[in-house]
Structure formats: C-alpha cells, structure tokens
Design an enzyme around this catalytic site. Structure first.
Site, mmCIF file in Angstrom:
data_model
loop_
_atom_site.group_PDB
_atom_site.id
_atom_site.type_symbol
_atom_site.label_atom_id
_atom_site.label_comp_id
_atom_site.label_asym_id
_atom_site.label_seq_id
_atom_site.Cartn_x
_atom_site.Cartn_y
_atom_site.Cartn_z
ATOM 1 N N HIS A 192 1.035 -0.990 0.164
ATOM 2 C CA HIS A 192 0.135 -0.491 0.237
ATOM 3 C C HIS A 192 0.834 1.063 0.165
ATOM 4 O O HIS A 192 1.151 2.221 0.936
ATOM 5 C CB HIS A 192 -0.884 -0.110 1.169
ATOM 6 C CG HIS A 192 -2.577 -1.232 1.337
ATOM 7 N ND1 HIS A 192 -1.250 -2.355 1.401
ATOM 8 C CD2 HIS A 192 -2.855 -1.016 0.150
ATOM 9 C CE1 HIS A 192 -3.339 -2.594 1.601
ATOM 10 N NE2 HIS A 192 -4.172 -2.054 0.734
ATOM 11 N N GLN A 243 -3.358 -16.534 -2.355
ATOM 12 C CA GLN A 243 -3.332 -15.850 -3.236
ATOM 13 C C GLN A 243 -4.796 -16.383 -3.542
ATOM 14 O O GLN A 243 -5.498 -15.930 -4.959
ATOM 15 C CB GLN A 243 -2.619 -15.486 -4.683
ATOM 16 C CG GLN A 243 -1.689 -14.447 -4.121
ATOM 17 C CD GLN A 243 -1.663 -13.424 -4.808
ATOM 18 O OE1 GLN A 243 -2.661 -12.551 -5.344
ATOM 19 N NE2 GLN A 243 -2.177 -12.274 -3.356
#
Length: 496
Positions: free
Chosen positions: A224, A425
C-alpha cells in the site's frame, strides 16, 4: 545582496517560471543524495569555475550538491544557482548564471517595491507565464500540453504513449520517473483528458497537490504505497477507455475517477482494520470501527485538496459536492462491503436497468470500476501479478509479526508460519476477485474484460502449481520447512 558588485536591480534575470518548493532550509536527506541519476556531487568552485561554461548548460535539469554547504542545491535546469535563506556572493565576475536570492520568492513585498523586484516576481510565476504563453492559450483538449522533458524522461514518455495497455509495467515506469510514477502518471492523464483547461485548474496547485498525495503514501509499505496508487490509476484509465464508459461519463466523472484512484489508499498504515480496532487505534475510535481506513483515506484526500487549493476557484456548492462524491467512491473500496456492492451490481445486471444517462447509475458504475481496479493485480499478466502478490503477502506477514510481538491473536492470512503466497492468492482469486470480475464482464463484455478473466485463470493455475511443488518439497526427506511453513519463493522467480 550584491551581484557582481552591482545591486540586485541591475541583475539580468533569465528565469521564466517558479521552481517547485524545495526543502532548502534543512540538510538534504540521504535518500535524495542516493539518487545518483538526478544529483551530482561537486564543489561550488568546480561547478562555476569550469573552463568551458557551455558544458554546464548542456546538462539541463541536473542538480548538484555541494558537500561543504548542506543548505544549498545548485539547479541547472533554469540556469540558476539557489541558496536558502542567506543568499550568496558570486565567486567571480564571469559567472554564466544569474544570481537569485531565494528569499525573494517567499518574502512579502509592498506595492512600492522596485520595478526590478516586481519583474522578478512576474518572471518567476509559472502560472502567469503559462497563461501568457501561446502554448497555453486556446490549446484544444486533443492537443494536450507537453508535460515531460524529452531529454531526461524520454523513456517514460514513450511508456505513456501506451498507458492504455493492460500490460503496462508500473514498476518500470516508477524507475524511469525516479520514484515519481504517481505524480507523472496522474498529471499526464488529467492533462490528456483536457481537464486542466476545462476546469481551469492552476497547474502549480495541481502539481503541489499531486506531490503531497505521493508523499502521503508510506514508502515503507511493501504494497500500500504510491506505486500501488499509480497502478490503480493506470488501471482506472483502461476502464475509462471502455466503450460503455467513454461514451457516457462526463468530464466531472472522469476527474473524480482519476482523483479517487490516486488517493484511494492515502496514508495507509500498512495494517488492516481489525488490527486498528483490536489495538484501540485512534482512527478506529474516530470512525466508530466502520470503514476506518477508507474514511481516513477520503478525509486525507479532502485535506490535501483544501490545503493545495486545487478546487478553491470553484463555487462552494460544487466543491463540496465533488468532495462528497470522492468520498463515496473511496468508501466503496472497503473490502468488508464487497458482497453488498456485488449483490447490488448483480441485481442491476439481472434486471438490465442500468442507465448511464442517469447520474446516480454512472456514479455506481464508477464505484464498481474503482473496486475492480483496486484488486485487479490477479488479473494482470503473470510477471506483474506475481510481484504484487509477493508484496501484499509480505505486508500481511509483517502485520502478523507485529501481532505476535504484541501477544495478540494473529489475523487471518497474516501468519508466515502457516500461510504462503500461493495459498493466499488462490483463495483471494477464487472467493473475492473472480465473482467481481465475472459480473464486470457481464456488464462490459469487451476484449479487456475477457482478457482479465483469462489472466486470472492462468495465474490461479500457476499458483496452484507452485503450491503443489511446495507440498512435494516438504514431503522429501531433509527438506521440511521450519515449523511446517512453505519454503518462500525467491523474488523474481518464474515458474513455468
């Protein structure tokens, strides 16, 4: 201050626009000095007493740092030497560069100031120069202003010519722009759509706003950070180019979409909402444990808009409405509300009642577009998707390490001893990404939407292969991972 024995009023000024604000009132940060491609080290004597001054002028845009004086930078892009606060005396009468006291850029002057001083302020005003320039007056939207310097960012400019490609490599672009991918990309896209002229945006304020936005992203976050914001902004441009959106969205919709993409994770702390709540963080209390991060991103973006004054020239009602709509877009990225938005989107598609001539429906579609681009990494080509997967997982694991240190329960997907990039994932793609992108493909059945689903399936298959290889490796004698943790993937490895 004297210039070659003369008063400042006798100095010849060649400067045509104002420099960006530089932190010249403190020592140059080490991370700036480490960027050897942008800054060269030299003494003032060797810089200004060179035998051939013409060689210096060939290095337009370079910055020199004098190690003997840590409050001075020498900037050759404008052929100006600048010193903070104290000004400087020229070293010899044959200086090829005019002398500028940096104090004149920020000190208050009364109307009775000398003609020379008023001329300096006029010449150093970037915005006034642009408004008086034929390059700015009457420039049609299809012929945007030139933003990049061909000499120093030519490769980045070449990449921007293909900014609408889903294979756009934001990591390479960030390197080519010396870590300024968010600023460069967002400025380019806003200019590309002609929004600077249409909304009469002050280019200095726009630049200042984008610089503050990029700086408010925490570079220490593996995922981020400003590069993620730039990646989402580039993906948003791809979505805005889709036929259904490009034919129906207004200029205001486009501006809001780009601003929301650029600021959607502003000042992200690198931990999730449950962590903020269980550690009694002040942000959790401030927003009553509801969309804590998204509210913070929105309020931070509004703060920077107001601080920069980017929209200050608009009527108050329009400005407040844009801030509200910006918040509505950013709040939609709250992953805990995923099912709520997805269910509403699916209902609209089933009823076939989405009318993009309706402002409310356009805004909802823009919300769904932002939700998609925010989590689109699994739908990128493998070489890009894999890098993002490793970065976001590392951020998860870092949060888990902190939770263990604080003797808190480790959040789901944050334990590096029991989780791996591959299994995280695969689960994320199956339960979060695929349902959203399948509905988007129903709404916007295009080559791009189909290719995203193809990449998603290919990437999930490859992560499944990685997971099976890790399992086989753990079963072999002598190859058990410590505490049962999967063997970490080497950075940049490529499994076939």
């Amino acid at each position: 201050m004297q210039c070659n024995g003369k008063s400042r009023s006798d100095c010849s000024m060649e400067v045509c626009y104002q420099l960006p604000v530089l932190p010249l009132d403190r020592q140059v940060p080490k991370h700036v000095l480490s960027r050897r491609g942008a800054i060269s080290f030299s003494s003032s004597s060797s810089l200004f007493r060179g035998s051939d001054p013409r060689k210096l002028s060939q290095r337009r845009g370079a910055i020199s740092y004098d190690s003997s004086d840590q409050t001075a930078l020498y900037i050759r892009m404008l052929d100006v030497r600048i010193r903070s606060r104290l000004g400087f005396e020229p070293e010899r009468s044959s200086l090829p560069y005019p002398c500028v006291d940096f104090r004149i850029l920020h000190s208050r002057r009364d109307s009775s100031g000398s003609t020379s001083t008023r001329n300096i302020r006029r010449l150093l005003s970037f915005q006034r120069y642009l408004h008086s320039s034929p390059l700015y007056r009457g420039v049609p939207a299809q012929n945007p202003l030139h933003i990049l310097d061909d000499d120093y960012t030519g490769q980045a400019k070449c990449m921007l010519e293909k900014v609408g490609s889903w294979k756009f490599d934001i990591f390479l672009f960030d390197r080519l722009t010396n870590g300024n991918s968010l600023i460069t990309l967002t400025f380019h896209l806003i200019n590309h759509y002609g929004l600077i002229q249409l909304f009469q945006l002050d280019m200095v304020k726009l630049r200042r706003f984008l610089v503050m936005v990029q700086e408010d992203y925490r570079s220490q976050n593996p995922y981020h950070n400003a590069v993620h914001a730039a990646d989402v902004t580039q993906a948003m441009y791809c979505y805005l180019q889709e036929p259904k959106l490009s034919k129906s969205l207004t200029s205001c919709d486009i501006l809001l979409g780009l601003l929301a993409a650029a600021t959607h994770d502003l000042d992200h702390p690198g931990v999730n909402q449950p962590f903020l709540i269980k550690t009694n963080h002040y942000l959790a209390a401030l927003y009553n444990n509801t969309s804590v991060l998204e509210n913070h991103h929105w309020r931070s973006a509004v703060g920077l808009l107001r601080e920069s004054g980017l929209l200050s020239h608009l009527p108050a009602e329009d400005r407040l409405n844009m801030e509200k709509q910006l918040g509505s877009l950013i709040l939609a990225t709250d992953i805990s509300r995923q099912n709520e938005y997805l269910s509403q989107f699916r209902t609209h598609l089933d009823k076939q009642d989405l009318c993009l001539g309706n402002a409310g429906h356009r805004h909802f579609v823009l919300q769904m577009a932002l939700k998609c681009v925010d989590i689109c990494n699994p739908c990128r080509p493998w070489e890009l998707s894999k890098q993002w997967s490793e970065k976001v997982t590392e951020e998860f694991f870092h949060q888990g390490d902190v939770e263990k240190k604080l003797k808190l329960e480790v959040s789901q997907l944050c334990d590096r001893q029991s989780d791996s990039v591959a299994n995280i994932q695969i689960g994320f793609m199956t339960f979060v990404v695929e349902p959203l992108f399948a509905e988007w493909a129903r709404f916007c059945d295009t080559r791009l939407s189909r290719s995203m689903l193809e990449h998603l399936e290919q990437n999930r298959t490859r992560w499944g292969r990685v997971l099976r290889e890790q399992a086989r490796g753990e079963e072999e004698p002598g190859r058990h991972a410590k505490d049962g943790a999967p063997k970490p993937l080497p950075q940049g490895s490529s499994e076939s």
